[in-house]
Design an enzyme around this catalytic site. Structure first.
Site, PDB file in Angstrom:
ATOM      1  CG  HIS A 124       1.280  -6.793 -10.482  1.00  0.00           C
ATOM      2  ND1 HIS A 124       1.507  -7.919  -9.733  1.00  0.00           N
ATOM      3  CD2 HIS A 124       0.281  -7.117 -11.334  1.00  0.00           C
ATOM      4  CE1 HIS A 124       0.683  -8.887 -10.109  1.00  0.00           C
ATOM      5  NE2 HIS A 124      -0.069  -8.426 -11.089  1.00  0.00           N
ATOM      6  CB  SER A 160      -1.014  -0.010   1.155  1.00  0.00           C
ATOM      7  OG  SER A 160      -0.380  -0.217   2.382  1.00  0.00           O
ATOM      8  N   GLY A 219     -12.490   3.679 -32.255  1.00  0.00           N
ATOM      9  CA  GLY A 219     -12.692   3.359 -33.665  1.00  0.00           C
ATOM     10  C   GLY A 219     -14.131   3.586 -34.110  1.00  0.00           C
ATOM     11  NE  ARG A 249       1.055  -8.732 -19.446  1.00  0.00           N
ATOM     12  CZ  ARG A 249       0.376  -9.710 -20.023  1.00  0.00           C
ATOM     13  NH1 ARG A 249       0.981 -10.603 -20.788  1.00  0.00           N
ATOM     14  NH2 ARG A 249      -0.921  -9.825 -19.830  1.00  0.00           N
ATOM     15  NE  ARG A 297       0.005  -3.437  -3.869  1.00  0.00           N
ATOM     16  CZ  ARG A 297      -0.762  -3.719  -2.830  1.00  0.00           C
ATOM     17  NH1 ARG A 297      -1.554  -2.786  -2.324  1.00  0.00           N
ATOM     18  NH2 ARG A 297      -0.750  -4.909  -2.280  1.00  0.00           N
TER      19      ARG A 297
END
Lengths: 232, 232, 232, 232
Positions: D187, D63, D98, D192, D183
């Site tokens: 992550h 947090s 779009g 990724r 945070r």
């Protein structure tokens, strides 16, 4: 695991929504609210519960509608799914991976084409008869065939699936498990079965509503009454 | 609605956790993951599903663990509940309202008192025999009686409940419906049934785990194995 | 780090809200919406931006209001904080730990007491002169002194802080950093500076609004206009 | 509004990440944690703050890392964006529509093609020289031209944009504002910019990290040290 498996095909365009599982009911919603004053019970739903649900909806008390869940299996075109995933709170998703599997030859083709709305930049209107439907359908189909052909050619050249899928169009069907609670579901349906939403999206929102309504009949009845009032 | 209603009383201190409802199982977790490659099925859980669940846990694939739910009714002291509500993602809550109802005379009294830890500022250690347990219990009980008496006196003076509750201590029991999914539940248990957590909180986290484990036995088994490995 | 540090003391009751930091402005909200059509720009806010913000608020387009943040330091009684933490989406919190530090002698004492509302079970009404304010204040103060005294006695007996705090009342002040975005902040203010909310809570909601309004003046103006219309 | 506007073009493939705004810093993270014991201050970041940040990261205290924000403008292919939006907690997004605007002729074309991994079904490996890069590039480009041509033809037939976009491929660039807190950003980057992620996605994750790191240097340094340790 999936006792309830109602098929709700969306026309002849392959798309579908299937109810996979659910938990909770109108009584559970009333009970979650009644814990406020220690009034939860095992008694069947009664008129006071119905009045309470009506009150909760009209006073934006959302949390009692979260103690339940509905899981759907959804097959929809990517351009619909990309609108769907804008909804994050209280929605869980797992989807077919175009990295993992070869994409199937499953293309959404509009049964009829609409015209751009003259005034609202992001809306469409029904064809007034001046749109060449046959030609549009032919162009669409040919585009799909060219794209899927290119995908196959790339795979044939040993290009990895995760890159090759880049040539596949947004009309490609994708398949997901979506889990909602009643709060997130009503929020979704309210925004996506709405005049401002794209027609193809609305069909899905309506399918969700039709499948969920028998599971939470009082909540849906009172929510529809409220939406109708606010529209006036 | 609440077929399953397992009572799990926490010692003789009134606190309790009751399983109210649930949906989903280990198979559903495997199916949600398998939708990635169109491999979901109605077949019973098998060894490959178990291996998949193990893999998902070890590679931080959290989303397949969200297509399920467990609702608990929890009676815990306010100081425990105030730690509980720090967990927001995937947790829904409805609680008794001290504005709506008169608070009952329900006080958590520690069965034994612990000493402040000498080195860790936010931890406690077991009494080494030097703590006057009887005196501490007497002070606690007297404090509760004084506080609850003041509350009653204020109500007797026509003070509104929403103000009067201000004098009630954090040892007061409060009552909530809490709904988790397995992802948020494992996250909660991992942090709250942990060396660093307050003992009173850990008891609740363990109660949740004991009630949920039979519903998702493979997931819990594999998760416990992973936690044990990481502790080494 | 904390350029802006406006003190907004809530009367003489110690409670306070301080603006710690913020980012984003009305222009950023308009830009986030305009990315829809590639229309974001560095130009200063103009009349079309204002009209757009008005439109977004009236059509429930919430996401453009999320690209900003406001952090407040809040000192409020625990019974207020327990209502606050019901709001989860888009709200971050860190709070004083009663495990880590000895709780200070900081007690909220109502400047005036209200009576229970005759019809609405969860509301209060102003004292019509029949409530013995002096006696209520005396009972409250005495209850606080007894509770804080018991806390000190328990610490003196070597009881750990994490247990001893159980005897402290909900009128104890607690201290938190709360971070909102404008979407979550307006949602919070809409529900908590509301007729149905407890008066003590409303004071805090209003303080947040007063501190945030100069940072997002167009958004607040249009939002207030909308709320006023919906109230009719 | 957008003082900081660092352009970070991703190669010559058009894609880009631009830092739009941010708030908060390492000191704010330490302060948010220190509110636990009333230890927040205006003093500059010191060695104890750095040690605290290290501790927070290693004990999953997430947090304190939420009281800040970073907004990026991102131009990426749709197949990348569809992975991006899986991340929901602490991430806000607004995207080109779009439905609203005609899609520009902006196509991601891989600078080099990779082969399907022999063992890992969802991974790819570098070309070992046996993949006909020129032919793959030709097929890709032709597929794009055919698709964009079909899109233009459909618009010329008066088909509404919201339908016509269905023929456009997932290599089409789309443009979004994305807002994270530290945070959610860590992550995201952790999952990724990872061996298991698609290369095109990793480039974006790295770009985010490079832009954010100078704003929170201690946090990134300690986080990278932790990730490196866990990889062993």
């Amino acid at each position: 695991m999936t006792d309830a498996r109602t098929l709700y095909p969306l026309g002849d365009q392959l798309g579908s929504v299937t109810l996979i599982q659910h938990a909770g009911d109108d009584k559970m919603i009333a009970n979650a609210a009644r814990v406020s004053f220690g009034g939860d019970s095992d008694a069947p739903l009664n008129a006071r519960d119905e009045k309470l649900i009506r009150y909760l909806l009209r006073h934006q008390h959302g949390s009692p509608f979260e103690h339940n869940m509905i899981t759907f299996k959804v097959i929809c075109p990517i351009f619909v799914d990309r609108q769907w995933v804008r909804h994050r709170a209280g929605v869980s998703k797992n989807e077919t991976s175009g990295r993992y599997v070869e994409q199937q030859e499953r293309n959404f083709q509009p049964p009829s084409f609409r015209r751009q709305a003259p005034s609202n930049r992001q809306a469409s209107v029904e064809d007034d008869g001046t749109l060449d439907q046959a030609e549009a359908a032919r162009v669409w189909e040919e585009a799909w065939k060219a794209a899927y052909g290119a995908y196959q050619t790339l795979l044939g050249l040993s290009v990895t699936r995760e890159q090759a899928r880049g040539v596949l169009p947004q009309s490609l069907y994708t398949e997901s498990y979506y889990t909602f609670n009643v709060r997130s579901l009503l929020h979704f349906i309210g925004l996506r079965d709405h005049d401002g939403a794209q027609y193809e999206m609305r069909l899905y929102a309506r399918a969700l509503a039709e499948l969920a309504e028998p599971l939470f009949p009082v909540t849906f009845r009172e929510w529809r009454a409220l939406v109708a009032e606010q529209a006036h």
